[in-house]
Design an enzyme around this catalytic site. Sequence first.
Site, short mmCIF file in Angstrom:
data_model
loop_
_atom_site.label_atom_id
_atom_site.label_comp_id
_atom_site.label_asym_id
_atom_site.label_seq_id
_atom_site.Cartn_x
_atom_site.Cartn_y
_atom_site.Cartn_z
N HIS A 162 -7.06 -3.10 9.84
CA HIS A 162 -8.25 -3.87 9.48
C HIS A 162 -9.14 -4.05 10.71
O HIS A 162 -9.33 -5.18 11.18
CB HIS A 162 -7.86 -5.25 8.93
CG HIS A 162 -7.09 -5.24 7.65
ND1 HIS A 162 -6.54 -6.38 7.09
CD2 HIS A 162 -6.76 -4.23 6.80
CE1 HIS A 162 -5.91 -6.08 5.96
NE2 HIS A 162 -6.02 -4.77 5.77
N GLU A 193 -17.80 12.29 22.16
CA GLU A 193 -16.58 13.03 21.82
C GLU A 193 -16.04 12.73 20.42
O GLU A 193 -15.01 13.27 20.02
CB GLU A 193 -15.52 12.80 22.89
CG GLU A 193 -16.02 13.41 24.20
CD GLU A 193 -14.98 13.56 25.29
OE1 GLU A 193 -13.79 13.40 25.02
OE2 GLU A 193 -15.40 13.84 26.41
N GLU A 252 0.83 -1.21 0.00
CA GLU A 252 0.00 0.00 0.00
C GLU A 252 0.86 1.26 0.00
O GLU A 252 0.34 2.35 0.25
CB GLU A 252 -0.95 0.01 1.20
CG GLU A 252 -1.86 -1.19 1.33
CD GLU A 252 -2.86 -1.35 0.20
OE1 GLU A 252 -2.86 -0.53 -0.74
OE2 GLU A 252 -3.64 -2.32 0.24
N HIS A 260 -2.69 2.27 8.32
CA HIS A 260 -3.77 1.46 7.75
C HIS A 260 -3.94 0.21 8.61
O HIS A 260 -2.97 -0.48 8.92
CB HIS A 260 -3.42 1.07 6.31
CG HIS A 260 -4.30 0.03 5.72
ND1 HIS A 260 -5.66 0.16 5.61
CD2 HIS A 260 -4.01 -1.20 5.20
CE1 HIS A 260 -6.17 -0.92 5.05
NE2 HIS A 260 -5.19 -1.77 4.79
N HIS A 273 -12.72 -3.63 3.78
CA HIS A 273 -11.27 -3.81 3.88
C HIS A 273 -10.70 -3.22 5.18
O HIS A 273 -10.07 -3.95 5.94
CB HIS A 273 -10.59 -3.16 2.65
CG HIS A 273 -9.12 -3.37 2.59
ND1 HIS A 273 -8.42 -3.54 1.43
CD2 HIS A 273 -8.18 -3.41 3.57
CE1 HIS A 273 -7.13 -3.71 1.69
NE2 HIS A 273 -6.97 -3.62 2.99
#
Length: 301
Positions: free
Chosen positions: A167, A195, A141, A165, A236
């Site tokens: 999952h 919040e 990525e 990133h 994803h």
Amino acid sequence: MDVINSAQDMLEKGMSAVKGAVSGVAVENQPFMKGFIRLCSDGWLQGWHERNGGNLTYRMTEAEVEACRPFFYDTPSSWVNMGVQADNLRGAYFATTGSGRYMRNVQLDPAYNVGIVQINDAGDSWRIVWGLRDGGKPTSEFPSHFMNHSVRVAATDGACRIIYHAHPDNVIVLTKVMPLDARTITRALWKAMTECIVVFPMGVGVVEWMVPGGADIARATSELMKTYDAAIWAQHGLFVSGPDFDTTFGLMHTIEKAAKIHCQALMVNNGSDEFMNTIEDDGLRAIAHDFNLTINEAFLD
Ligand code: 13P
Ligand code: ZN
């Protein structure tokens, strides 16, 4: 072959120790790398990184590059074109997790699981200057991280340094059962927990399902990151950005917790949102007023 590899390993470790003796703090012990490693372990402990899932990149300061330079390879890897380009990241250096390498292993062996890459003067290619031992490569990525860095650096006047990133389960669950639009999902998250609107006042972007790991998803995500500092990838996971490791991890954690509360509230209410208490839009406006927030007004009724 194994004998050659382990001999090479011993040589590299020996060289690194010698360089360390004359040149100061090893890359693994630099404060930024300690923060990087801690985030990887924390994400693993949260259950967001099955197998090799998820990845992390950090844009280094000039001082950090100089502190690490004595440990860089004498011969870096060849340049690899990314399929994307950014003018404002020409010559930048990033710490990055390795493709196919596991977040849970980062703390055990940073130089195997993490690397430092240099971006070329054209701003379209990387080469490995440290780490990712034994033929490792930056995360698949990396084009998405790179383009997200580019737009967040521009959006934050250079403050953004991290793209993360993961999952996380509940965010992914939401994308299976909710319309894939940023307004609907952001409103559910804002109203899940008081919040949330303080933590992500612009909301969360949503990228429809796409093939991961390439230039197309990188461009689609970075387009959204011009507005948001977080973007969901349908079925994803989630991308977040931030100026430091605490803020970035905290953003991932808050969005996932809000998603979990939304999912659990629906479940205990038999899947219905009828008779559920909620935070009204005027309540969100009142928080924005009292906390002096610039919020995404288009997401309020
Ligand atoms: P990498 O192992 O290449 O980082 O890929 C993991 C991932 O989450 C892809 O989206
Ligand atoms: Zn992923």
